[in-house]
Scaffold this active site. Sequence first.
Site, PDB file in Angstrom:
ATOM      1  N   SER A 286      24.303  -9.241 -82.345  1.00 26.22           N
ATOM      2  CA  SER A 286      24.417  -8.252 -81.352  1.00 26.22           C
ATOM      3  C   SER A 286      25.648  -8.207 -80.562  1.00 26.22           C
ATOM      4  O   SER A 286      26.283  -9.543 -80.353  1.00 26.22           O
ATOM      5  CB  SER A 286      23.319  -7.882 -80.394  1.00 26.22           C
ATOM      6  OG  SER A 286      23.263  -8.520 -79.572  1.00 26.22           O
ATOM      7  N   LYS A 287      26.036  -7.453 -80.100  1.00 28.57           N
ATOM      8  CA  LYS A 287      27.448  -7.332 -79.323  1.00 28.57           C
ATOM      9  C   LYS A 287      27.124  -8.234 -78.021  1.00 28.57           C
ATOM     10  O   LYS A 287      28.302  -9.114 -77.785  1.00 28.57           O
ATOM     11  CB  LYS A 287      27.733  -5.923 -78.519  1.00 28.57           C
ATOM     12  CG  LYS A 287      28.009  -4.888 -79.560  1.00 28.57           C
ATOM     13  CD  LYS A 287      28.537  -3.617 -78.773  1.00 28.57           C
ATOM     14  CE  LYS A 287      28.607  -2.843 -80.030  1.00 28.57           C
ATOM     15  NZ  LYS A 287      29.682  -1.527 -79.713  1.00 28.57           N
ATOM     16  N   ARG A 288      26.264  -8.654 -77.427  1.00 25.35           N
ATOM     17  CA  ARG A 288      25.823  -9.262 -76.347  1.00 25.35           C
ATOM     18  C   ARG A 288      25.927 -10.996 -76.855  1.00 25.35           C
ATOM     19  O   ARG A 288      26.002 -11.765 -75.851  1.00 25.35           O
ATOM     20  CB  ARG A 288      24.368  -9.156 -75.696  1.00 25.35           C
ATOM     21  CG  ARG A 288      24.338  -7.710 -74.875  1.00 25.35           C
ATOM     22  CD  ARG A 288      25.565  -7.763 -73.813  1.00 25.35           C
ATOM     23  NE  ARG A 288      25.592  -6.407 -73.311  1.00 25.35           N
ATOM     24  CZ  ARG A 288      25.318  -5.883 -71.957  1.00 25.35           C
ATOM     25  NH1 ARG A 288      24.409  -6.894 -71.347  1.00 25.35           N
ATOM     26  NH2 ARG A 288      25.466  -5.030 -71.700  1.00 25.35           N
ATOM     27  N   ASP A 289      25.720 -11.137 -78.054  1.00 27.35           N
ATOM     28  CA  ASP A 289      25.724 -12.698 -78.576  1.00 27.35           C
ATOM     29  C   ASP A 289      26.984 -13.258 -78.248  1.00 27.35           C
ATOM     30  O   ASP A 289      26.934 -14.353 -78.339  1.00 27.35           O
ATOM     31  CB  ASP A 289      25.123 -12.501 -80.156  1.00 27.35           C
ATOM     32  CG  ASP A 289      23.757 -12.242 -80.134  1.00 27.35           C
ATOM     33  OD1 ASP A 289      23.124 -12.363 -79.117  1.00 27.35           O
ATOM     34  OD2 ASP A 289      23.328 -11.693 -81.340  1.00 27.35           O
TER      35      ASP A 289
END
Length: 509
Positions: free
Chosen positions: A258-261
């Site tokens: 995900s983007k947050r990773d």
Amino acid sequence: MSVRVRFAPSPTGALHIGGVRTALYNYLFARKNDGVFILRIEDTDQNRFVPGAEAYIVESLKWVGLIPDEGIDFGGSYGPYRQSERKAVYRRYAHELVERGHAYYAFDPPEALEAQRQAEENFTYNYRTRTGLDNSLVLPDSRVQELLDAGTPCVIRLKVEPGQDIHIHDLIRGDVVFQSSELDDKVLLKADGMPTYHLANVVDDHLMEITQVIRGEEWLPSTAHHVLLYRGFGWTETMPQFAHLPLILKPVGNGKLSKRDGAKFGMPVFPLDWPGETPEARSMGFREAGFLPEAAINFLALLGWHPGGDQEIFTIDELVQAFSLEHINKGGARFDYEKAKWFNQRYIQMTPDGVLAGHIHPLAAARGYRTDLPFLTRVAALMKDRVHLLPDFVEQGYFLFEPVTQYDDETIRKKWNPAFHPAFENLLENIAQVAPFEAPALEEYVRHFAQEQGLKPGDILPLLRLALAGTMKGPAVFDMAALLGPAETNRRLAGALRHFSQVIATIAG
RNA sequence: GGCCCGUUCGUCUAGGGGUUAGGACGCAUCCCUUUCACGGAUGAAACACGGGUUCGAUUCCCGUACGGGCUACCA
């Protein structure tokens, strides 16, 4: 029929690295089959529109070298390639589908449906429930016309007929079957007049004469709806083939990347930097992290696909030659940043020093370092075998640019002997005279000098390294001395000599 | 919950009814090098489980487990 494939991202933020891989596979497939690679922007969700996202997508594709043949910013005769500019087209087709009896008007306000979902555990708008809801299937025609004329907000839904099997032959997964009774009556045209993905992608793929739809696995479940749309429109003869790509998984733990990773694991998951309001939302890009685009492509290509055999390093042309959808893996692939860095290291090694110098230039400039290309070219030559990312050239090779201020005192205590002092004094007075001031001559001079002084190379070389770099890590000593030049070498030797004595004095004291 | 997809070393993968199950990353050891790397060599490390089919299954079929996706007037 000639191959036409499209990459159709939606501009809701930075382009995920998985999206880049989807674009890459589309691109490779197009090139391999002498086809056309199209970029289409799917901006039908007005609420999720993010300014700058479209430009970001285009810049990303350019950076990795996946230049579309057609599409927004790239010309082509099937435009417009931005869905928000095709609103009238979708409206027309949606109404056509209503006339053909495969779709209907639904007047249920969103709140009413929300309430239904609250009340009923697994509420679905389908053949079972639609007769009890507020739509043109149950309302008298006159009433429907009345509502329409009054401009009552409504959507157009796909009328899914129950009791039929929908077979899909996926190019990657083989045959997949869905029961139409399980399918819901998807919204095709939203109340704001915009189409949903389902309508827009089918209409556009048809109009743009797309031959293969290569997209992420998250679209597999709704493909049955898409097939129903092709049937409803009478386009089954030219319906594209489908290929659903496996997802890219998180480096550790469960779930898709995900983007947050990126922020979470301190690694890039986007092609380019994307600014965020908060540090967690800020996204690091492969470009800014110091990747060569060819390395990023090579890494991405092999994340979920392999042509067979033992080859790991592929030029883009080799990828094109070797590519086939059949060799794409079915299972999700875990994002492995260590492997990504390994690819980059290999590509840096393969890149000519002069080209690397160009990459180092802005990094050196940002630190206020020397930036003349001849110098940077030599830095590249000395450092290229020990870096993984472009910034490593200046971060790990800082001592080639700036005076030594920090010394590895631990090693000094181990290696320095005050008895060496006269010899080093002698060396510092004379080394600048070595001509030419290049590695071979310097090495010969120093080795000869050591012998003369009754010293072993092991006595002098580590200390010379420490004097020039301050650390035990780095390129060959004589290469460094040659790069630094006689004046700087002399200066560093003098400074080091003072420091060495101090360190020993501290111990003694 | 329902529907759909998947499962070979830690990771990316090759392979495919009979193989010492191959490569790469990472890891370990050694060589090279009086540094760090590069490079070279070696090593540890895998067919999720249970039933079939078969002379023989990691490979084919069916279950189970586990993982994933979808289930919006988002894409």
